[in-house]
Design a protein around this motif. Structure first.
Motif, short mmCIF file in Angstrom:
data_model
loop_
_atom_site.label_atom_id
_atom_site.label_comp_id
_atom_site.label_asym_id
_atom_site.label_seq_id
_atom_site.Cartn_x
_atom_site.Cartn_y
_atom_site.Cartn_z
N VAL A 108 0.75 -1.10 0.06
CA VAL A 108 -0.07 0.17 -0.02
C VAL A 108 1.02 1.24 0.12
CG1 VAL A 108 -2.08 1.21 1.12
CG2 VAL A 108 -1.69 -1.29 1.43
N GLY A 109 0.73 2.20 -0.87
CA GLY A 109 1.46 3.36 -0.84
C GLY A 109 1.10 4.31 -2.03
N ASP A 110 1.89 5.26 -1.99
CA ASP A 110 1.67 6.45 -3.11
C ASP A 110 3.07 6.65 -3.84
OD1 ASP A 110 0.99 8.61 -4.60
OD2 ASP A 110 0.31 9.81 -2.80
N TYR A 111 3.31 6.25 -5.01
CA TYR A 111 4.63 6.54 -5.46
C TYR A 111 4.82 8.03 -6.01
CZ TYR A 111 3.83 6.57 -10.64
OH TYR A 111 3.41 6.90 -11.91
N ASN A 112 3.79 8.96 -5.82
CA ASN A 112 4.11 10.29 -6.03
C ASN A 112 4.69 11.08 -4.96
OD1 ASN A 112 2.56 10.56 -8.59
ND2 ASN A 112 0.85 9.77 -7.48
N GLN A 113 4.91 10.32 -4.02
CA GLN A 113 5.63 10.84 -2.73
C GLN A 113 7.14 10.78 -2.95
OE1 GLN A 113 4.82 9.21 1.12
NE2 GLN A 113 2.49 9.23 0.59
N LEU A 114 8.01 11.20 -2.08
CA LEU A 114 9.65 11.03 -2.31
C LEU A 114 9.85 9.57 -2.28
CD1 LEU A 114 10.59 13.72 0.23
CD2 LEU A 114 10.91 13.92 -2.37
N PRO A 115 10.87 9.20 -3.06
CA PRO A 115 11.28 7.53 -3.15
C PRO A 115 11.97 7.36 -1.79
CG PRO A 115 12.79 9.00 -4.43
CD PRO A 115 11.77 9.88 -3.97
N SER A 116 12.41 6.13 -1.57
CA SER A 116 13.09 5.58 -0.51
C SER A 116 14.65 6.45 -0.46
CB SER A 116 13.36 4.00 -0.86
OG SER A 116 14.39 3.73 -1.94
N VAL A 117 14.93 6.18 0.87
CA VAL A 117 16.13 6.88 1.04
C VAL A 117 17.37 5.96 0.34
CG1 VAL A 117 18.26 7.33 2.93
CG2 VAL A 117 15.58 7.90 3.24
N GLY A 118 17.19 4.64 0.50
CA GLY A 118 18.24 3.93 -0.03
C GLY A 118 17.78 3.54 -1.57
N PRO A 119 18.56 2.55 -2.00
CA PRO A 119 18.56 2.34 -3.69
C PRO A 119 17.44 1.88 -4.23
CG PRO A 119 20.46 1.28 -2.64
CD PRO A 119 19.75 1.96 -1.63
N GLY A 120 16.97 2.34 -5.42
CA GLY A 120 15.85 1.79 -6.00
C GLY A 120 14.43 2.92 -5.88
N GLN A 121 13.69 2.46 -6.71
CA GLN A 121 12.23 2.93 -6.65
C GLN A 121 11.33 1.79 -6.95
OE1 GLN A 121 13.14 5.82 -9.85
NE2 GLN A 121 13.10 4.50 -11.53
N LEU A 122 11.18 1.10 -5.91
CA LEU A 122 10.40 -0.15 -5.64
C LEU A 122 9.03 0.14 -6.39
CD1 LEU A 122 11.80 -2.86 -5.04
CD2 LEU A 122 10.06 -2.61 -2.99
N LEU A 123 8.40 0.63 -5.69
CA LEU A 123 6.92 0.82 -5.82
C LEU A 123 6.62 1.46 -7.27
CD1 LEU A 123 3.97 0.52 -4.54
CD2 LEU A 123 4.10 2.80 -3.79
N LYS A 124 7.48 2.46 -7.53
CA LYS A 124 6.98 3.30 -8.71
C LYS A 124 7.47 2.21 -9.86
CE LYS A 124 8.74 6.95 -11.71
NZ LYS A 124 9.76 8.21 -11.80
N ASP A 125 8.33 1.46 -9.82
CA ASP A 125 8.70 0.50 -10.78
C ASP A 125 7.73 -0.70 -10.96
OD1 ASP A 125 11.06 1.71 -11.76
OD2 ASP A 125 12.57 0.48 -10.47
N PHE A 126 7.16 -1.08 -9.83
CA PHE A 126 6.08 -2.09 -9.88
C PHE A 126 4.64 -1.65 -10.51
CE2 PHE A 126 7.50 -4.74 -5.78
CZ PHE A 126 8.48 -5.05 -6.41
N ILE A 127 4.44 -0.45 -10.31
CA ILE A 127 3.23 0.21 -10.73
C ILE A 127 3.31 0.46 -12.36
CG2 ILE A 127 1.76 2.21 -10.87
CD1 ILE A 127 2.13 2.52 -7.75
N LEU A 128 4.45 1.03 -12.65
CA LEU A 128 4.81 1.13 -14.11
C LEU A 128 4.89 0.14 -14.89
CD1 LEU A 128 7.10 4.48 -13.89
CD2 LEU A 128 4.51 4.24 -14.19
#
Length: 739
Positions: free
Chosen positions: A463-483
């Protein structure tokens, strides 16, 4: 070895606690000390703490350190370094040789050894072991055993001293010795940088400093390998990239170490690091091996979860209808779809902006799951794990669902002594369903660790909103899953949590779509924009905060946010100004100065680093309950929602004032009232995702103060840093290949 001034001399009695990393809490019989205040403890047994390789009851030790009073455990002696004291008098040497340390050597034989070799028998044995042949009735087998035990007895201490002299502290030295034992000095002399490849708890700066102290050339190939890997790690985790290209790494080496490496030299370094399995070369891109493997593992898990046959579940509509009646609510079409898919699918993403009912859905999913599977409450808690990246987010989940919720670190049982998760591929959790809130904050490594700790038949809901800032650590997990367009997703889009005179959620939607109306200058029941020039922000902020206090708000309900730390309207300066409003000095309040910061009792503070062993995490907010001075050392006690944590000078840098915090640090949290200055002086940090994240932290009221055109320019600025990630491409390739 540099010794601390205060010491106690005596005998180790027993350990109360001992970690895998050599940390010991134990009992010690004090025979002698050079500290007047500790003389009362002579001939008494006290508690000590510190790092040790091994401790023997038959030995005499000198502990260097300081006595402190622990709030829970009373007086303790904190050991910074220590040394064994070999017996030197005749009786002492006889007693030592006849102790349990030397099996097979009784008092009579020990007497013969000392009588033959003299009072300095121990040093004689170490220097000329063959002299033991002179001792009457001593067999060669026993003589060899004495030499072996005595050399081992000396070895550990000598190696620790050797490492201390190279600049390693006792904890680091123990870690290194624990890895290599008798080979430690040989490893250090062959390639001291090997320590970095084998151990995670020794810093590059310590190893590099030791290497240079040993005379290693700055251009030595072993050093180039180590510093190149260090730069790759530093840049990867600094910007959230999963991989880097050669130019970025070259520039990093130049920036951090002042060295210009040619492409030819760097290519040779890359090849050697690849052969050592430290990096993966993927075309013209360079990965840390753990991140490359994490990406591949995540892709395979995602594929396996989504390709499993979905369950056909009946009665969900009836259950939702019953819940609507029970709670006096009405689920919209998208929310019902989310619950149904969460129950039937093995993997699901639920996404949406603020006020779209994400939290409501989590409660509905857990209740439907409970009824469908005919579970009682205890069985439900055992079967379902509610998780979030931050402590505040997990607490919010728990409050909204009436179930326990945990940070991911706590669920996976982080062990500070081994720097590993206890729930892992060899010790998997038995939960049947995992729900992760605020999943936009999860980085590649943490999600990799989570998946390794779960069984293959688990259901997962993100559950989340990838329009928010990405994680501090590597990657953009939720965004990649959604796209990727390969996994089931439910987009919640109907706004809740607002009346006809509210605006926060509408503004969030406008910012997300990049089309803000002129309404943002109007005043609503939950929103105000106060126009103000940059030079007057400080004064007006203080006035607003005073008004807020007068209305009965406390530090938990109100939070100020800003994009930057430095500058006239930066977080650092504003915190000092706001401290005067929220927590002015009083005679009754103790305070201490740390650098240019004054910490005062009742101050609101922000945690800056993860401390899983204390169950506090980066971004947690607490209040200083009291300040003490103990044996000349200042101590700060911070209350994080009932969890009181002690800070000493060595970790004062882990906290800072939290009256105003960065938008980055606020992610995963919600506050009743958000006050946010917006000015052109923040220019380089003003972009859409940052502002969107900031305003969506407001639960009931948002006050923005500053320059309207600065706000608008941020909304239309999509120029955020684009992270290097191949996860999206790997997911698409995996699914397309499978058809």
């Amino acid at each position: 070895m540099i010794k601390l001034e205060t010491y106690i001399k005596g005998n180790y009695r027993k350990s109360i606690y001992q970690s895998d990393k050599g940390y010991v809490i134990g009992l010690f019989k004090v025979r002698e000390t050079n500290d007047e205040e500790l003389e009362d403890y002579i001939n008494r047994t006290i508690t000590f703490t510190g790092y040790f390789y091994e401790l023997n009851e038959d030995d005499t030790y000198i502990f260097y350190g300081e006595g402190v009073k622990h709030p829970r455990y009373g007086f303790q002696f904190q050991v910074g370094s220590y040394e064994k004291v070999k017996p030197t008098d005749r009786e002492g040497v006889i007693e030592f040789l006849s102790s349990d340390l030397f099996p097979g050597v009784g008092e009579k034989l020990a007497f013969n050894i000392v009588d033959t070799l003299g009072d300095d028998a121990l040093n004689v044995i170490l220097k000329k072991p063959e002299d033991l042949n002179l001792v009457p009735k001593l067999t060669k087998k026993v003589a060899d055993k004495i030499v072996k035990i005595l050399k081992k007895y000396e070895e550990s201490h000598e190696i620790i001293v050797y490492l201390n002299d190279l600049g390693f502290n006792t904890k680091e030295a123990l870690s290194v010795y624990g890895e290599y034992k008798s080979s430690t000095i040989k490893v250090a002399e062959d390639n001291i940088y090997q320590i970095l490849y084998d151990l995670n708890d020794v810093s590059f700066s310590k190893v590099d400093g030791a290497a240079l102290k040993m005379g290693i050339d700055r251009s030595d190939k072993r050093r180039l390998e180590a510093l190149t890997l260090q730069v790759l790690k530093r840049l990867t985790y600094q910007n959230g990239d999963s991989f880097l290209n050669k130019d970025r790494i070259k520039n990093g080496i130049r920036s951090y170490f002042g060295m210009n490496l040619s492409d030819e030299v760097l290519d040779e370094v890359f090849e050697r690091l690849s052969d050592m399995d430290e990096i993966v070369i993927d075309g013209e891109d360079y990965y840390l091996r753990e991140i490359y493997e994490a990406e591949d593992f995540i892709v395979n898990c995602l594929f396996n979860m989504t390709k499993k046959e979905n369950k056909s579940v009946k009665k969900v509509d009836d259950l939702l209808k019953q819940m609507e009646e029970n709670y006096g609510i009405e689920y919209n079409k998208k929310q019902k779809e989310a619950v149904k898919k969460a129950i039937s699918n093995n993997f699901l993403i639920i996404t949406g902006g603020p006020g779209t009912g994400k939290t409501t859905i989590i409660k509905a999913i857990t209740e439907v799951y409970e009824h469908i599977n005919k579970l009682d409450y205890d069985e439900l808690v055992d079967s379902v794990a509610l998780l979030a990246p931050t402590g505040r987010a997990s607490k919010r989940m728990s409050e909204s669902t009436d179930m326990p919720a945990y940070t991911i670190h706590r669920f996976l049982k982080w062990n500070k002594d081994t720097s590993e998760f206890m729930i892992n591929e060899d010790n998997k959790s038995n939960v049947k369903m995992v729900v992760v809130d605020e999943s936009s904050m999860i980085d590649i490594n943490l999600f990799y660790s989570l998946l390794k700790g779960l069984k293959s038949n688990v259901k997962m809901i993100l559950v989340g909103d990838y329009n928010q800032l990405p994680s501090v650590g590597p990657g953009q997990l939720l965004k990649d899953f959604i796209l990727c367009d390969c996994v089931p997703i439910v987009h919640l889009d109907l706004l809740y949590r607002q009346d006809e005179n509210s605006y926060i959620n509408t503004l969030a939607l406008e910012i997300k779509d990049g089309e803000v109306s002129d309404n943002f200058l109007n005043t609503y029941s939950d929103y105000t924009f106060l126009k103000c020039s940059s030079q007057h922000i400080k004064k007006n902020l203080k006035n607003i905060c005073q008004q807020v206090l007068d209305k009965g708000y406390d530090y938990k309900r109100v939070q100020l946010l800003a994009p930057m730390y430095k500058g006239e309207n930066g977080i650092d300066l504003l915190n000092k100004e706001l401290q005067e409003v929220f927590n002015p000095p009083k005679v009754s309040k103790k305070e201490i100065k740390y650098g240019d910061v004054i910490f005062r009792e009742n101050d609101k503070v922000l945690q800056l680093v993860n401390m899983p062993d204390e169950n506090i995490f980066n971004g947690d907010i607490g209040i200083i309950r009291y300040i003490k001075t103990n044996k000349g050392q200042n101590e700060i006690y911070v209350d994080f929602d009932g969890n009181v944590v002690k800070y000493t000078p060595k970790n004062f840098a882990s906290i800072k004032h939290g009256y105003i915090i960065s938008i980055h640090k606020s992610q995963g949290s919600e506050f009743e009232l958000i006050i946010m200055p917006i000015t052109h002086s923040y220019n380089r940090m003003l972009y859409k995702k940052l502002i969107y994240t900031g305003i969506t932290r407001a639960k009931k009221k948002l006050i923005m103060i500053g320059e309207p055109d600065a706000f608008l320019s941020s909304v239309y600025n999509d120029n955020e840093y684009i992270r290097n990630s191949k996860l999206l491409d790997k997911i698409k390739y995996k699914f397309e290949k499978a058809g």
